[in-house]
Design an enzyme around this catalytic site. Structure first.
Site, PDB file in Angstrom:
ATOM      1  N   GLY D  14      37.921  50.759  23.466  1.00 24.30           N
ATOM      2  CA  GLY D  14      36.968  51.631  24.158  1.00 24.30           C
ATOM      3  C   GLY D  14      37.343  53.093  23.964  1.00 24.30           C
ATOM      4  N   ARG D  75      35.626  47.469  17.873  1.00 23.20           N
ATOM      5  CA  ARG D  75      36.466  46.282  18.034  1.00 23.20           C
ATOM      6  C   ARG D  75      36.370  45.511  16.718  1.00 23.20           C
ATOM      7  NH1 ARG D  75      37.718  46.696  23.452  1.00 23.20           N
ATOM      8  NH2 ARG D  75      36.113  47.839  24.577  1.00 23.20           N
ATOM      9  N   ASP D 106      45.910  48.128  25.273  1.00 21.50           N
ATOM     10  CA  ASP D 106      46.902  47.112  24.917  1.00 21.50           C
ATOM     11  C   ASP D 106      46.444  46.207  23.784  1.00 21.50           C
ATOM     12  OD1 ASP D 106      45.137  45.589  26.406  1.00 21.50           O
ATOM     13  OD2 ASP D 106      46.718  44.373  27.298  1.00 21.50           O
ATOM     14  N   THR D 129      42.953  55.114  27.252  1.00 21.28           N
ATOM     15  CA  THR D 129      42.049  54.220  27.969  1.00 21.28           C
ATOM     16  C   THR D 129      41.734  54.835  29.319  1.00 21.28           C
ATOM     17  OG1 THR D 129      41.958  52.188  29.274  1.00 21.28           O
ATOM     18  CG2 THR D 129      44.123  52.858  28.534  1.00 21.28           C
ATOM     19  N   ASP D 131      41.081  53.322  31.902  1.00 23.90           N
ATOM     20  CA  ASP D 131      41.452  52.432  33.005  1.00 23.90           C
ATOM     21  C   ASP D 131      42.857  52.671  33.542  1.00 23.90           C
ATOM     22  OD1 ASP D 131      39.004  51.236  32.828  1.00 23.90           O
ATOM     23  OD2 ASP D 131      39.697  49.526  31.665  1.00 23.90           O
ATOM     24  N   ASP D 133      45.560  51.382  32.866  1.00 26.31           N
ATOM     25  CA  ASP D 133      46.314  50.163  33.149  1.00 26.31           C
ATOM     26  C   ASP D 133      47.274  49.824  32.014  1.00 26.31           C
ATOM     27  OD1 ASP D 133      44.216  49.669  31.448  1.00 26.31           O
ATOM     28  OD2 ASP D 133      43.961  47.607  32.112  1.00 26.31           O
ATOM     29  N   GLY D 174      36.479  49.554  35.324  1.00 24.59           N
ATOM     30  CA  GLY D 174      37.782  48.963  35.619  1.00 24.59           C
ATOM     31  C   GLY D 174      37.684  47.454  35.647  1.00 24.59           C
ATOM     32  N   ARG D 175      37.777  46.843  34.468  1.00 19.50           N
ATOM     33  CA  ARG D 175      37.582  45.402  34.420  1.00 19.50           C
ATOM     34  C   ARG D 175      38.799  44.679  34.991  1.00 19.50           C
ATOM     35  NH1 ARG D 175      34.695  44.413  28.941  1.00 19.50           N
ATOM     36  NH2 ARG D 175      33.232  45.917  29.809  1.00 19.50           N
ATOM     37  N   GLU D 191      34.483  54.644  52.517  1.00 20.31           N
ATOM     38  CA  GLU D 191      34.867  53.833  53.669  1.00 20.31           C
ATOM     39  C   GLU D 191      35.651  52.580  53.233  1.00 20.31           C
ATOM     40  OE1 GLU D 191      32.223  55.734  53.651  1.00 20.31           O
ATOM     41  OE2 GLU D 191      32.618  56.825  55.500  1.00 20.31           O
ATOM     42  N   LYS D 217      27.913  55.696  63.234  1.00 22.80           N
ATOM     43  CA  LYS D 217      28.297  56.097  61.878  1.00 22.80           C
ATOM     44  C   LYS D 217      27.485  55.250  60.911  1.00 22.80           C
ATOM     45  CE  LYS D 217      32.414  56.232  58.870  1.00 22.80           C
ATOM     46  NZ  LYS D 217      31.835  57.181  57.950  1.00 22.80           N
ATOM     47  N   ARG D 250      21.906  50.620  49.240  1.00 20.27           N
ATOM     48  CA  ARG D 250      21.552  50.911  47.854  1.00 20.27           C
ATOM     49  C   ARG D 250      22.761  50.677  46.946  1.00 20.27           C
ATOM     50  NH1 ARG D 250      17.255  51.437  49.954  1.00 20.27           N
ATOM     51  NH2 ARG D 250      15.575  52.889  49.476  1.00 20.27           N
TER      52      ARG D 250
END
Lengths: 327, 327, 327, 327
Positions: D14, D75, D106, D129, D131, D133, D174-175, D191, D217, D250
């Site tokens: 990616g 890829r 990776d 990446t 992400d 990670d 973020g898979r 929240e 709230k 939504r």
């Protein structure tokens, strides 16, 4: 059980984006643990004058994304004198405030240190300054936003520099520290970066500009920290124009736009984390008279005495890299 | 059938965001209708020197969102003289260019007008200037982006002004025209706007600042066009400080950041539309030696003679509104 | 002398960036002319329930740059019924409100029209909708911000589309109107734009995608208005994938980010101007039950009956231009 | 003396903002030290197919601020097979390339590791990446930009959520990793934050939403990582609507806007530094088959075997903080 019942927070010195996120974290964390949290307006000046108000969850709603500081800030000479601090202490007594969190730079911390020693009031400092020049933390609240503002501005300047084949001397903030200049210079591919931490010979720069001209490289950006020993962008431009009058040279002083704006993710996260930790430090009665910073992604506690302006040199490797990458 | 076969485009004068969108539209529209399209580098200077290159669809890929101008721009004294223009004409002949599109301001249009008369080469002008001071069009390429950049910058300045209760004097671009100052001033809620189109008495402003102070309004933003008769932000600040030395007054000169940056939607759409129309005007052999603008959302053709700097006054109603809304 | 003494303002329907600038202008203009100005929360629902508060200069400080609406908004079925409107009228009487300004779209205007006829209360409508689909004005409050948000988002999508040679189908807002799609499509160089105002054959698009593939053009962006008769981005993607399964196709639905964000300069200026004019219209007792818009850069008054959703076609020339410029 | 003469760089997997800054640093550092630098298009696929071109200083001019990757990415299944890798190696031999830098995640590193072992070609990996990670580095190229894009988008969503008293479920990328969700959630005052690293009971969230409703709230933002075990934002919304049909709920899926855009200062600085270091590692013949990261602000070398997706838990303290700060 908490060591404190009523705590106060103030922002002092230059404002920095993210201060609101820290205030929000302090108020909500305090309220969650059933403390009363007071906001002090205008830094130490408001502490002396009693501009103090109770805050709750709603007082800090929808401010995490706002620049500036809802508590306002000021520089305050009176607090340098014992009498001023005594009046400040009386205000704290009036509200039964037994813990104080101050957000600012090293001037702010010095004030807090003296105050806490004289009147035995536990103080916690949080590093809030766009200059990033504080020892004992990898980040300060506001730096990331300020440097990104500088980067976006210099990107725009490069657009017009490219259109006209111009030399731009861009002055960024940093009276004693060159971090904004260093990072924004690297990030925008600046040809030169001038910082207070390292003397630069203007003649070397002029020589390189001439060498660039010979190889038809006419667009050059020089980033200058306001505190550089050269005297700032206008002085640098003057020296260059003297020897290279045929260059199309322009000066931009970014100025106070670097202090404002909605904080970046990093500044909001850091500020939230530090505000949250500051309340816990007061509650636990630990780390009094410490600045809380982040080192290696962990909370880090530095006695206020030591949390002064960082006076480190900058590794010469950085300057080598800047020159190679702009080549 | 098209009246032209080979056309050229150049950008001249100050660069403005959206010029690339216009170039892209010209190249692609020309190619679509089987014209050869040449790009001239550095405005009239490149025309004289023959810095001319053939362009195709790929030359303009992925530039619609870029600030600056890929054709670069320059001011060129030589083109003011007949000899310079003759050399330019010879370059056009060399490439058999039979139509020319120039993007710029009124200086650019004057050059094109003389040139087209002397050498019978059809010219089309497109208004490209951040100052918006061109008669015969409601919009100029670049204004919307520049004024939004000013607005975002002043928003940031207001953040820090609010934090410190400061007075900021912000200088925006506009040597002869106050549109950037007027629009950015309204959009940021500035307390005062100083423009070349209208004399302002600094004393009136000082009186109001004092009145504001009495009612505890301490944050004030004054937007000054660089071409204002006061002499710019530094002069205004000097005059104010003289009478109000206790005010915390700061100056910001936004400078060249207003010229760069990715163009807004409006600047891209206008530029695309005008570029598209310019090629069609050349092909149809109509509207030669006209500037194409947009009036009432329709294409509008103004003879280059008339497409000079707009010298209109600004309706006093606007200033009344500014004062009321900042109250 | 003013025909009204106490006026109220509400926002209704979908929120749009710039509504706060209009509210600010209404409150400050009203106060300047010594009117009482009331803010009604949650649109017509708050009018019925009496969620009404007096506003002054400070209530609207520092909101000109904020997205959303400080008065909040809602859709309200009760106001469609006579009983609901009667309760609303009683609330107005309670506060002696003798003039009402409503900011919203055509649904909002219909409500105001009925209400004003039944209860003889002068109403002024201001066009606030990101969709720009209102007759009688060249601009609506919110459109410019929304379309710029869409443009910035699609620019980002193009970055990643270019990196992967992908086809992206991007859905933008616009249930009945394709203005956001049209303008953002042109501004981002989209290959195709699908709008409710004009039927598109998906097969034509597929054929062109194949033609593009043959000439090695693999990056394509298709902008689809949510209200397009194709059924939206997911449906378009499904149809394309069926015939072109080897294309690397992705869908992005931009959604509600288009409603928020700090308004652009244009939206703030328009909103300020309209708010200022609305108060004056009420004071002068003119233009009652009109929507105030801007046509040819002048204030323009349209009876609320006529200020309905614009049902104009879009000139086929635009689509021709889109295809040529993306070629 | 340098251990290598001809080096190549590719981007794979990616795309991530900042990859261009790394490519620029590699090319310019290589050229400065008199290496030939080749760019490989489309990652491993281009390596196999020989889509390789020599690069110089100009090839990377003005790209530091661009999103995407000028080398494109893809890829590539063929590279998983020995035959594919053999063809890749033959291409390298053809150009006498004796060092390879791969930028990606990776998956990219695994390919490089196998390849370098089989064909004895020194490889350096750089973590690119969004992400974040990846083990062995505090930062990855692209994360800071992506998370700031998410934050700006959620800020906009909050504007409209506040205007309507709505609940928004926002899905971020973020898979396998929840860093974007975690940081953007904290930074926007969400929240709730749902991450793959930690199971969340939807029922707990529903209970809290009801508790929030009781205390008036009504605006709530829930940030969900796409890889959360709940199945993503649509699933979360479905579950909530089932029990709380009267909530105005939504969904927004931010999608690919998070991959694009001009990189932040941090991403540009990190990428520049890593690219610079990668060339030096190859030249010195050290750290072969390592990924270079940054740990504690120092360069850090991790064997490619170990530079896999980080599988760390996230400290529960963060979730406690999120709840307290949103209270």
């Amino acid at each position: 059980m908490s060591k404190v019942k009523n705590i106060a927070v103030l922002t002092s010195g230059g404002d920095a984006p993210g201060m609101n996120a820290a205030i929000r974290a302090i108020v909500r964390t305090g309220n969650y643990f059933q403390l009363n949290v007071y906001g002090v307006m205008y830094g130490y000046r408001g502490l002396i004058n009693g501009e103090i108000m109770k805050m709750d969850s709603r007082s800090v709603a929808n401010i995490i994304q706002r620049g500036g500081t809802i508590l306002k800030t000021a520089r305050c000479k009176e607090f340098f004198g014992y009498e001023g601090r005594q009046r400040a202490y009386e205000q704290l007594k009036k509200y039964q405030i037994d813990g104080l969190i101050v957000i600012g730079g090293d001037g702010t911390f010095k004030g807090a240190l003296t105050f806490s020693k004289e009147f035995d009031i536990p103080c916690i400092g949080l590093p809030g300054t766009i200059d990033k020049d504080i020892d004992g933390t990898d980040f300060t609240i506001g730096f990331d936003t300020a440097v990104n503002t500088a980067v976006r501005a210099i990107d725009k300047i490069r657009d017009t520099a490219e259109a006209h084949d111009r030399l731009f001397i861009v002055e960024v903030m940093g009276r004693d520290a060159g971090y904004i200049a260093l990072h924004s210079g690297i990030a925008t591919g600046a040809e030169h970066v001038l910082l207070p931490e390292r003397p630069t010979k203007i003649q070397d720069i002029i020589n390189e500009l001439q060498a660039n001209e010979r190889r038809k490289k006419l667009v050059n950006i020089i980033v200058v920290a306001e505190g550089d020993e050269s005297g700032g962008a206008n002085e640098v431009a003057r020296a260059i124009k003297e020897q290279l009058p045929h260059f199309d040279t322009r000066v931009c002083i970014l100025g106070h736009i670097q202090r404002g704006g909605s904080p970046t993710c990093m500044d909001r996260v850091i500020a939230s984390r530090l505000g949250y930790a500051a309340v816990q430090a007061l509650m636990e009665g630990k780390h009094h008279n410490c600045m809380i910073g982040i080192v290696n992604n962990q909370l880090h506690y530095t006695p206020l005495e030591k949390a002064v302006k960082a006076r480190q040199g900058i590794d010469p490797e950085w300057f080598q890299m800047i020159r190679i990458l702009a080549s």
